[in-house]
Design an enzyme around this catalytic site. Structure first.
Site, PDB file in Angstrom:
ATOM      1  N   CYS A  24      58.790 -35.206 -34.457  1.00  0.00           N
ATOM      2  CA  CYS A  24      59.668 -36.128 -35.175  1.00  0.00           C
ATOM      3  C   CYS A  24      61.090 -36.031 -34.637  1.00  0.00           C
ATOM      4  CB  CYS A  24      59.636 -35.835 -36.675  1.00  0.00           C
ATOM      5  SG  CYS A  24      60.559 -37.023 -37.663  1.00  0.00           S
ATOM      6  N   CYS A  45      55.747 -34.873 -44.259  1.00  0.00           N
ATOM      7  CA  CYS A  45      55.889 -36.032 -45.130  1.00  0.00           C
ATOM      8  C   CYS A  45      54.617 -36.869 -45.243  1.00  0.00           C
ATOM      9  CB  CYS A  45      57.042 -36.906 -44.651  1.00  0.00           C
ATOM     10  SG  CYS A  45      56.860 -37.559 -42.966  1.00  0.00           S
TER      11      CYS A  45
END
Length: 363
Positions: A103, A202
């Site tokens: 990410c 997430c």
């Protein structure tokens, strides 16, 4: 023309204070939250992760206090391709992925960096605990550990290129403690001043990684055998993707002594357990290696370094050797516990990041 900075604001206290510090330094700032994941049929990221709807509101409030423009950029397609798909592919190969590094690499410091350049911003700032400096003697930008050793995040930034480093700012790198950051946030009346740090991945919204992978890939992973070092069957596992190298808890076995996952065989659908001995490895090979402290042409023979094979691992003495094909061999001075294929190996000289890559093989 004044300096302009795009500040990645996750909604946490760190990135909010980073925005405040950038404004204080005279930058013309905008705050940006990346929308990365949305579950089919509705729902956003899980509580405890870094991209919930509440996080966006916290980022918006901090930007409002600072009087800077605030935007949400929708990068859900990029996130699925660059992070979630890589996560699944590495698990399918038997490795241990690190989606938080992906990410940072592909979203914050590639996709968001590209958007910043398109919008005419000189720098991108984040709330990472790390430092950047330019070494005129070497003619290179350097990535350094944060002053706060307990919060140092240089490990997850090892991939930064010279160009990216030259446009990256990490304002929290000079702070000695996290409490200093929270106290500054309280003085600025940020609502997130005492907010807990995000921990969870997430996109794994419910259940465990195995549940997510079965849903994402549209397939199930059948049970198989747990096998010890002598080849004895110890019991049945619940699907091979549900286990990672070094894992002890959650095996679902009644054992006389603690045992750990040290290897997985996808063809046989077997998970191998050890009481500890086979967790320790003497060397590894890393590919996709990014050199920071040195230009690769400077590397002659093996160089002494310290190495981290996991984010929470301690640095240990090692030596690194650049191979003819660009891969790097790392030999540990003493056998290292549970390095895993798919994880990052990051090398240091003192406070400087030498470079890092992805573990490809272990021996």
């Amino acid at each position: 023309m004044g300096k302009k900075a795009l500040v990645a604001m996750s909604g946490g206290v760190d990135s909010s204070v980073a925005a405040a510090l950038m404004k204080e330094r005279g930058y013309d700032c905008i705050g940006v939250t990346m929308k990365l994941y949305e579950k089919e049929g509705g729902g956003t990221c899980r509580v405890g992760s870094c991209c919930t709807a509440e996080d966006a509101e916290d980022a918006r409030q901090a930007a409002s206090v600072l009087g800077i423009p605030y935007y949400v950029f929708n990068f859900t397609g990029d996130f699925e391709r660059e992070v979630i798909r890589r996560f699944a592919e590495i698990y399918l190969k038997g490795g241990t992925p690190n989606p938080c590094i992906d990410c940072n690499r592909y979203m914050k410091h590639r996709r968001l960096y590209q958007r910043a350049r398109e919008l005419g911003f000189d720098s991108i700032a984040t709330g990472h605990y790390a430092r950047v400096s330019f070494d005129a003697g070497r003619g290179r930008w350097l990535l350094k550990k944060a002053r706060n050793a307990a919060k140092d995040q240089s490990y997850v930034l090892y991939f930064l290129s010279q160009e990216q480093l030259s446009h990256s700012v990490f304002p929290l790198g000079e702070f000695e403690t996290k409490e200093e950051v929270r106290e500054l946030a309280e003085k600025l009346h940020f609502l997130n001043a005492r907010k807990r740090d995000s921990q969870d991945i997430c996109f794994v919204m419910e259940g465990d990684y195995g549940d997510f992978l079965e849903s994402y890939l549209g397939r199930s992973f059948p049970p198989g055998n747990f096998v010890d070092e002598e080849g004895r069957i110890l019991g049945r596992h619940r699907g091979i993707v549900r286990y990672t190298i070094g894992q002890r808890k959650g095996l679902g076995l009644s054992l006389e002594a603690p045992m750990y996952v040290y290897e997985k065989d996808l063809l046989k659908n077997e998970v191998y357990l050890t009481r500890g001995e086979k967790l320790y490895q003497k060397e590894l090979i890393a590919d996709d290696f990014n050199w920071i402290l040195y230009d690769p042409s400077e590397i002659k023979g093996a160089i002494p370094v310290t190495a981290k094979s996991r984010y929470r691992a301690k640095e240990v003495p090692a030596e690194a050797e650049l191979l003819p094909d660009g891969r790097v061999r790392v030999r540990f001075q003493e056998p290292e516990r549970a390095p895993a294929i798919g994880q990052a190996i990051v090398l240091y000289e003192g406070e400087n990041v030498v470079g890092g890559g992805t573990i490809q093989s272990i021996s």
